[in-house]
Design an enzyme around this catalytic site. Structure first.
Site, PDB file in Angstrom:
ATOM      1  N   ASP A  79     -76.289  44.976  72.146  1.00  0.00           N
ATOM      2  CA  ASP A  79     -74.983  45.628  72.045  1.00  0.00           C
ATOM      3  C   ASP A  79     -74.833  46.719  73.108  1.00  0.00           C
ATOM      4  OD1 ASP A  79     -74.709  44.088  69.788  1.00  0.00           O
ATOM      5  OD2 ASP A  79     -74.307  45.759  68.436  1.00  0.00           O
ATOM      6  N   HIS A 130     -80.269  47.296  72.033  1.00  0.00           N
ATOM      7  CA  HIS A 130     -79.248  47.836  72.943  1.00  0.00           C
ATOM      8  C   HIS A 130     -79.810  47.847  74.367  1.00  0.00           C
ATOM      9  CE1 HIS A 130     -78.208  49.348  68.957  1.00  0.00           C
ATOM     10  NE2 HIS A 130     -76.961  49.417  69.380  1.00  0.00           N
TER      11      HIS A 130
END
Ligand SMILES: [Zn+2]
Length: 188
Positions: free
Chosen positions: A11, A155
């Site tokens: 993400d 991430h």
């Protein structure tokens, strides 16, 4: 027999500093991942090229809203705009709009699914990689918790997460898992 499948998802990218290193490492390991991208990050630096590279190298690209906002705190119109503008931006780069999205903070409004024709994808393994720079800690959490059909959340905007991700791939591949994009898990 087919190897048990798991999916790596990233993400908050693309990130000019760390995403290239991740893409290189995934390519070396012949692994396809899923990237949920933030619209305003795509427009920074030469990040459009990274989106193109992700697509060309076989990764799945999803939507993570334009400004990383919590969907349930927005009006329907604002929420629609956050998702639509990001879909349009990605489509302008890779020629097709994402079919999957990850709602920031995991908060979602059901009525958007129909309106946008987009499928929300959450996760099952979350090492909270954004809270630590300790690579071993991230790796250990993921490797201990992960089982067949899991969706791992990381991430690609942190160096530690990128290093951890590649180590996770090496360890779980050695355990016999195959990494797939989330669409393959969801259609399974
Ligand atoms: Zn996010």
């Amino acid at each position: 027999m087919e190897k048990p499948m798991i999916a790596l998802t990233f993400d908050d990218g693309p990130n000019a500093q760390f995403t290239p290193k991740l893409l290189e490492g995934l390519k070396q390991r012949n692994v396809h991942a899923t990237f949920f991208l933030i619209g305003e990050n795509i427009e920074q630096n030469s990040n459009r090229n990274l989106v193109k590279q992700m697509y060309e190298e076989g990764h799945l690209i999803g939507n993570h809203t334009y400004r990383h906002l919590e969907i349930t705190k927005l009006s329907d119109e604002e929420a629609y705009e956050e998702i639509k503008s990001t879909n349009d931006l990605i489509e302008s780069i890779i020629g097709k709009a994402p079919e999957y999205m990850r709602p920031p903070f995991g908060s979602w409004q059901r009525n958007l699914e129909k309106k946008m024709m987009i499928i929300p994808v959450l996760w099952t393994v979350d090492p909270l990689d954004w809270t630590t720079e300790n690579v071993d800690e991230i790796v250990n959490k993921v490797v201990t918790e992960t089982k067949e059909n899991d969706i791992i959340l990381l991430h690609d905007c942190y160096n530690s997460s990128v290093i951890a991700a590649l180590r996770i791939v090496d360890l779980l591949q050695a355990e016999g898992y195959q990494f797939v994009t989330v669409d393959k898990l969801l259609l399974n």
